[in-house]
Design a protein around this motif. Sequence first.
Motif, mmCIF file in Angstrom:
data_model
loop_
_atom_site.group_PDB
_atom_site.id
_atom_site.type_symbol
_atom_site.label_atom_id
_atom_site.label_comp_id
_atom_site.label_asym_id
_atom_site.label_seq_id
_atom_site.Cartn_x
_atom_site.Cartn_y
_atom_site.Cartn_z
ATOM 1 N N VAL A 1 0.838 -1.204 0.000
ATOM 2 C CA VAL A 1 0.000 0.000 0.000
ATOM 3 C C VAL A 1 0.868 1.248 0.000
ATOM 4 N N VAL B 1 -11.011 0.820 -1.539
ATOM 5 C CA VAL B 1 -10.834 1.044 -0.098
ATOM 6 C C VAL B 1 -11.489 -0.056 0.733
ATOM 7 N N PRO B 2 -12.766 -0.410 0.515
ATOM 8 C CA PRO B 2 -13.331 -1.504 1.320
ATOM 9 C C PRO B 2 -12.620 -2.839 1.104
ATOM 10 N N VAL C 1 -9.420 -3.298 0.386
ATOM 11 C CA VAL C 1 -8.149 -3.242 1.107
ATOM 12 C C VAL C 1 -8.383 -3.397 2.606
ATOM 13 N N ILE C 2 -9.450 -2.790 3.117
ATOM 14 C CA ILE C 2 -9.769 -2.916 4.545
ATOM 15 C C ILE C 2 -10.105 -4.366 4.888
ATOM 16 N N ILE C 3 -10.887 -5.017 4.058
ATOM 17 C CA ILE C 3 -11.227 -6.430 4.296
ATOM 18 C C ILE C 3 -9.976 -7.299 4.214
ATOM 19 N N TYR D 1 -6.844 -6.334 4.797
ATOM 20 C CA TYR D 1 -6.076 -6.065 6.014
ATOM 21 C C TYR D 1 -6.644 -6.848 7.193
ATOM 22 N N TYR D 2 -7.942 -6.832 7.324
ATOM 23 C CA TYR D 2 -8.586 -7.515 8.447
ATOM 24 C C TYR D 2 -8.310 -9.015 8.399
ATOM 25 N N CYS D 3 -8.415 -9.607 7.231
ATOM 26 C CA CYS D 3 -8.140 -11.047 7.095
ATOM 27 C C CYS D 3 -6.683 -11.363 7.405
ATOM 28 N N TYR E 1 -4.622 -9.683 9.354
ATOM 29 C CA TYR E 1 -4.388 -9.554 10.791
ATOM 30 C C TYR E 1 -5.099 -10.647 11.581
#
Length: 141
Positions: free
Chosen positions: A77, A110-111, A113-115, A117-119, A121
């Motif tokens: 990113v 954006v959503p 990338v957020i999903i 990132y969450y997976c 982590y």
Amino acid sequence: MNPPIPAPDVLPLPAPAGLIQFLLVLTFILHLVPMNFLLGGGILAGVSHFLSKKHERHARLAKRLSELMPTTVAMAVSLGVAPLLFVQVLYGHLLYSSSILMANAWFLVVPLVIIGYYCVYLLRFKWDHLGSFRTYVAWFL
């Protein structure tokens, strides 16, 4: 008849165009390195999670890849910003028009990338708690 192309910006470039073009290609290549690791590492992690029931070495590989993924996502990113800025400087008049035409796809970045990132982590910090569900999380990456 050719479609109308927006006129270039009237502001001068902050550096020679050749230098900006070189930096654009260089930073894009630097962005591709962690992106390739994410794609290949994600596929390897998913396959290793699937095969981890049969072989212990696949479980170790999947765990190690899951430990490396958060850093790799952050690098991808961060290194993806510079090429976008160089493209904006060189081809801003064209990028603006294309961004408007592709607005729905840009809004989904954006959503997603957020999903992702969450997976990543989840796999990194909740490895033991996920159990058999970690295979699905790994494939969702």
